[in-house]
Design an enzyme around this catalytic site. Structure first.
Site, PDB file in Angstrom:
ATOM      1  N   HIS A 513       0.833  -1.212   0.000  1.00  0.00           N
ATOM      2  CA  HIS A 513       0.000   0.000   0.000  1.00  0.00           C
ATOM      3  C   HIS A 513       0.860   1.253   0.000  1.00  0.00           C
ATOM      4  O   HIS A 513       0.770   2.082   0.900  1.00  0.00           O
ATOM      5  CB  HIS A 513      -0.938  -0.019   1.211  1.00  0.00           C
ATOM      6  CG  HIS A 513      -1.790  -1.256   1.283  1.00  0.00           C
ATOM      7  ND1 HIS A 513      -2.492  -1.614   2.391  1.00  0.00           N
ATOM      8  CD2 HIS A 513      -2.054  -2.214   0.354  1.00  0.00           C
ATOM      9  CE1 HIS A 513      -3.149  -2.759   2.164  1.00  0.00           C
ATOM     10  NE2 HIS A 513      -2.886  -3.135   0.928  1.00  0.00           N
ATOM     11  N   ASN A 514       1.691   1.379  -1.013  1.00  0.00           N
ATOM     12  CA  ASN A 514       2.508   2.580  -1.147  1.00  0.00           C
ATOM     13  C   ASN A 514       1.652   3.691  -1.731  1.00  0.00           C
ATOM     14  O   ASN A 514       0.973   3.477  -2.729  1.00  0.00           O
ATOM     15  CB  ASN A 514       3.687   2.326  -2.096  1.00  0.00           C
ATOM     16  CG  ASN A 514       4.378   0.996  -1.802  1.00  0.00           C
ATOM     17  OD1 ASN A 514       3.826  -0.050  -2.093  1.00  0.00           O
ATOM     18  ND2 ASN A 514       5.540   1.056  -1.229  1.00  0.00           N
TER      19      ASN A 514
END
Lengths: 586, 407
Positions: A513-514
């Site tokens: 989840h960048n």
């Protein structure tokens, strides 16, 4: 010599979830669309057929569907005083590669962000006063209410299984009472919960919390989506994250959209085609198209009326920096925007070990879980706590795969016969309560181009400068004990708590989840894109993906990524095409 | 110039007036519909090589050799450009081309002969409206004496009857329409009726299933004891119209038929087909001997490990998605060719306009041995109410060899 190609209406850079969403809507509106995908073609029967897909060695340990670090990677450091080094093996996060992108190897946890998440700056300042020095949290410029129809549509495309908690303002038993008002129920009922979720639910209820089934893109039953695509019932084989689904049971671009697109004459997909740069007109007001390279090393210029960056957030930010679009962010002055507000997640958890009861964690699915949302976003009073944001606390039964998963209690050595015995004794008798925490933007966390390391085309790698902030540490210190309390109420023999301590480490897997780097907002001095995900600098350049998030909420991002894509493509079709130019006046 | 305008003009001045007082454009439209019903495009397009529709050149493998389909576009040299309506009628009605040569019965004129002159004229009018395409004809690859077209005349003498469709006044309009479509333009018997050694349909095998190019086209009689006795009229309609039905989805050859032909036909016509098929009873099949327990056990284990994820542990399947195997007419067919083939090579449900998904079963040739596939099929063919007989490892080996050579 770069070969010139005939012009198309829209070129999409990358072909995962957002690429498929833009392409479907744009081609339905009659536009000629070309998608360029760096990796290969992938589809269910040929690439991850059932009984073949569950190959942990191939797909996880050997990174069957991830970007190859030898072709492109990022350099990493915790802070500006260090020298960043290239990640030669992915660890903490796993960027996807090939058709479908990370949308093939995701878990399927499909949340909507809270209404307050979209106005994180103004909402928190109104309630608690000015944000602390160094915290660069911003509003999205688009509201939950504006995105609601698009969340709803994506949930129908994916056939999300869940229980509505707030149906048009009506709070419903068994759902998440904190969610924003929904215009419709989920298209499918929740998944079948297992022993672990039942224990979690009972424990959470005892604490006065409101557990609800995690919204799941793993099918609870057979389903046909609005495009006529068929999704089959999930078999709970437990090979979702890091794997493609061979049973057509997990929503991915392949199972929900792509076959419809491939039949449209105004759609073209070119795989194994890596975009090197986005080109600009001489007056710097428009993009003229993109330059890409094929597997033979031949370069092509693909002209287009509109360019949409649909690659992974890290690659979108890098492409903008490489193409000299917008001003790169400078952490010293706080000026510039491209690469700004890189965020991630703050994870912690507690593992429950049982003596007699079998949790049988291998009977799982990516989004099979129960969660509570009392400690997420601004669902609780933060007065005097010294942080904003929060996270959900959930008990998933997923990823208990034989090579990867060896839960053993504290005190057991990390190898040898004692370890083996303990793995054998505990493998079927453990479960986990996890905290999935938000990441608030901070001045010192950002992306830029690495001054030293380059990829095989000689282009600078992206440099990531990131560490957990004071807000993160206080957040996790506040939430982890709640997870522990729920875990202790689940009736096991013992509970191991994994607190989030120390600096961020880029190696152990956490989430993919960048976020941030190409953030959206209300002010061109503060953001890369406007509220329609349109570049402030080049009006025919649009950006998709979690890179748009000014900061990360305490949820998994895909639902919001998709809603923003549908919102943006609607603006292109309804407004931009009639009158090309900036959709928001700076 | 588009051919359509020319034809329209010619029709107006034609020396042979059309039987009905209809406008040329509506004749073309009727012709398009019949062409679609006849699935002409499938054979007359080199689909494997992305050929131009109707320009011919598709290799049709028959037990007697390879025949290449003709160019149906109105090209003067290589197509139907210089054909008259009479020529075309003779081809469809009697199997004779414009130069009086006999056509090989791979061209289903034994079925098309049921169509009226008015109907063949309409098909001709439609074909003449297409863009002409010039293609070099491929030589048929047939052994002597079949390469002599005169040999076909002998065949026709034995097996072909020039007949018109006769309405049965005791039956409903829908039944008659259904029977006309099934026996005429749709030429269902081309695959689903057993053939004699010379490739002619056997009357007593009518729609009881037939083998073609190592596919077994199953029994499609819908009445008592028929292969699809358990299908409702709605099931038949959904299968043909949407390409998805409770019991199975069209794949491979039948997938082509649905994608090119039946999905575009009017609902009323497809329902007529269903009405007709549902009246065809069959004789009960004798139960086969129960296979050895060891084979059944081995098959059950293989089923659970390889198939249950989609087809469900009790083989009841997921209706409209993954075929319920306990009642599958392909699996329980006397000839297990299709079932063997699907396990070895996989199968893909045909995408249609309504249901564009392409659910596919992966191939298992790489994973399962001949003996394993034989045990698996033996198990599936003998669970539940039906005893359909064992499958031998030799039959699987033969199919494996055939597939390796052909594909």
């Amino acid at each position: 010599m770069t070969k010139q190609l005939p012009k198309v209406d829209v070129v999409l850079v990358g072909f995962g979830w957002t690429g498929a969403i833009y392409a479907e809507k744009l081609t339905a509106a009659g536009m000629e669309v070309l998608a360029l995908e760096r990796g290969p073609w992938r589809d269910t029967p040929t690439d991850f057929a059932t009984t073949f897909a569950q190959d942990e060695l191939r797909y996880y340990w050997r990174h069957g569907m991830f970007q190859e670090a030898s072709q492109s990677t990022v350099t990493f450091r915790n802070n500006g005083a260090q020298t960043a080094l290239p990640m030669r093996h992915w660890g903490s996060f796993l960027p996807g590669n090939g058709v479908g992108g990370s949308g093939v190897h995701w878990n399927g946890q499909t949340y909507r962000f809270l209404p307050s998440d979209f106005v994180a700056k103004s909402h928190n300042e109104e309630r608690y006063g000015p944000l602390p020095e160094g915290m660069t949290v911003q509003d999205y410029g688009v509201t939950y209410d504006e995105l609601e129809p698009h969340f709803d549509y994506f949930e129908k495309i994916c056939g999300i299984s869940g229980t509505a908690g707030n149906l048009r303002g009506d709070i419903r038993e068994g759902g998440n009472p904190f969610e924003g008002p929904r215009s419709d129920d989920y298209p499918n009922p929740p998944m079948q919960m297992t022993f672990s979720q039942d224990r979690f639910e009972a424990s959470a209820r005892d604490m006065g919390l409101n557990p609800f089934p995690v919204p799941s893109a793993n099918m609870s039953r057979a389903y046909v989506n609005p495009l006529g695509m068929q999704l089959a019932p999930c078999t709970y084989c437990g090979f979702c994250e890091k794997h493609g689904c061979g049973n057509y049971s997990k929503s991915s671009p392949q199972t929900t959209i792509i076959p419809v697109l491939m039949k449209r004459e105004n759609f073209t997909l070119r795989t194994d085609s890596e975009v090197l740069s986005v080109e600009k007109s001489p007056d710097d007001t428009r993009t003229t198209g993109v330059t890409y390279v094929d597997t033979s090393g031949e370069e092509f210029f693909q002209p287009a009326e509109v360019v949409v960056l649909c690659a992974y957030p890290l690659e979108n930010a890098r492409l903008m920096l490489l193409s000299d679009i917008g001003t790169p962010y400078d952490p010293q002055t706080g000026e510039g925007v491209v690469g700004k507000n890189y965020c991630y997640q703050v994870m912690s958890g507690a593992t429950v070990f049982y003596d007699e009861e079998y949790t049988n964690g291998f009977v799982g699915a990516g989004a099979l879980g129960m969660a509570v949302d009392e400690y997420n976003g601004d669902n609780f009073d933060h007065s005097g706590l010294g942080f904003i944001g929060g996270g959900y606390i959930a008990c998933y039964t997923t990823n208990a795969r034989p090579i990867e998963s060896h839960p053993v209690p504290e005190g057991v050595p990390g190898w040898g016969s004692e370890w083996k015995q303990s793995v054998r004794a505990n493998f079927l008798k453990t479960t986990n309560v996890g905290v999935h925490g938000a990441s608030m933007a901070h001045r010192s966390n950002y992306l830029d181009l690495d001054p030293t390391y380059t990829d095989r085309h000689g282009r600078p790698l992206l440099r990531m400068t990131y560490d957990f902030t004071l807000n993160d540490r206080r957040l996790t210190a506040h939430l982890t004990p709640v997870a522990e309390e729920i875990a202790r109420g689940m009736g096991g023999r013992e509970v191991n708590v994994a607190e989030r301590k120390g600096s961020y480490d880029s190696m152990p897997y956490q989430t993919t989840h960048n976020t941030g780097g190409t953030i959206m907002g209300t002010d061109p001095q503060m953001s890369v894109c406007n509220r329609y995900c349109q570049s402030w600098d080049l009006h025919n350049l649009f950006v998709a993906g979690a890179g748009l998030f000014p900061q990360n909420a305490g949820y998994n991002p895909t639902g919001t990524v998709a809603a923003l894509a549908y919102w943006s493509v609607a603006a292109i079709i309804d407004q931009y095409m009639a009158d090309p130019g900036p959709l928001v006046q700076a | 110039m588009k051919r359509l305008a020319l034809i329209t003009a010619l029709c107006g001045a034609s020396l042979v007036p059309a039987e009905a007082q209809e406008l040329a454009s509506s004749e073309v439209e009727r012709g398009r519909y019949l062409t679609q019903a006849g699935d002409c495009k499938a054979c007359h397009t080199d689909i494997d090589n992305d050929g131009i529709p109707f320009a011919g050149g598709r290799a049709l493998k028959t037990p007697f050799g390879t025949i290449y389909s003709a160019n149906l576009t109105p090209d003067d040299e290589t197509g139907l450009g210089r054909w008259s309506r009479e020529d075309f009628y003779n081809a469809l009605n009697e199997g004779i081309d414009d130069e009086g040569r006999h056509l090989y019965p791979a061209m289903p004129y034994p079925y098309f002969t049921l169509m009226t002159r008015q109907q063949t004229d309409a098909i001709f009018a439609y074909l003449q409206s297409l863009e002409p395409v010039h293609v070099e004809e491929e030589e048929n690859d047939l052994p002597f004496p079949l390469n002599i077209r005169m040999s076909v005349s002998g065949w026709k003498l034995l097996f072909f009857e020039d007949e018109e469709f006769v309405t049965d006044p005791d039956r409903s309009e829908a039944w008659n329409r259904g029977r006309f479509l099934v026996d005429g333009p749709l030429h269902c018997g081309g695959c689903h009726t057993g053939k004699n050694i010379l490739g002619a349909s056997k009357d007593d095998e009518y729609l009881r299933g037939g083998t073609l190019e190592n596919w077994f086209a199953p029994n499609i009689r819908g009445g008592e004891n028929g292969g699809i006795a358990h299908w409702s009229e709605d099931d038949i309609f959904e299968f043909l119209k949407y390409g998805r039905a409770k019991h199975t989805a069209p794949m491979q050859r039948m997938g082509e038929v649905v994608s090119i032909s039946t999905q575009f036909l009017e609902g009323k016509d497809l329902r007529s087909v269903a009405t007709y098929l549902k009246t065809l009873d069959d004789t009960a099949r004798a139960s086969e001997e129960a296979p050895e327990t060891a084979r059944m056990e081995a098959g059950e284990g293989l089923y659970f490990d390889n198939c249950a994820a989609c087809h469900v542990a009790d083989a009841s399947g997921v209706p409209y998605f993954f075929a319920p195997l306990s009642t599958s007419n392909k699996l329980h067919a006397k000839d297990p060719s299709t079932a063997i083939r699907v396990i070895l090579g996989g199968a893909r449900a045909q995408p249609t306009e309504t249901i564009p998904s392409m659910l596919a079963m992966p191939p298992f040739a790489w994973k399962l041995t001949d003996a394993q596939i034989a045990d698996l099929l033996t198990y599936l063919r003998n669970t539940g109410d039906r005893q359909s007989g064992a499958v031998s490892a030799e039959a699987v080996a033969e199919m494996r060899e055939y597939l390796a050579e052909e594909y």
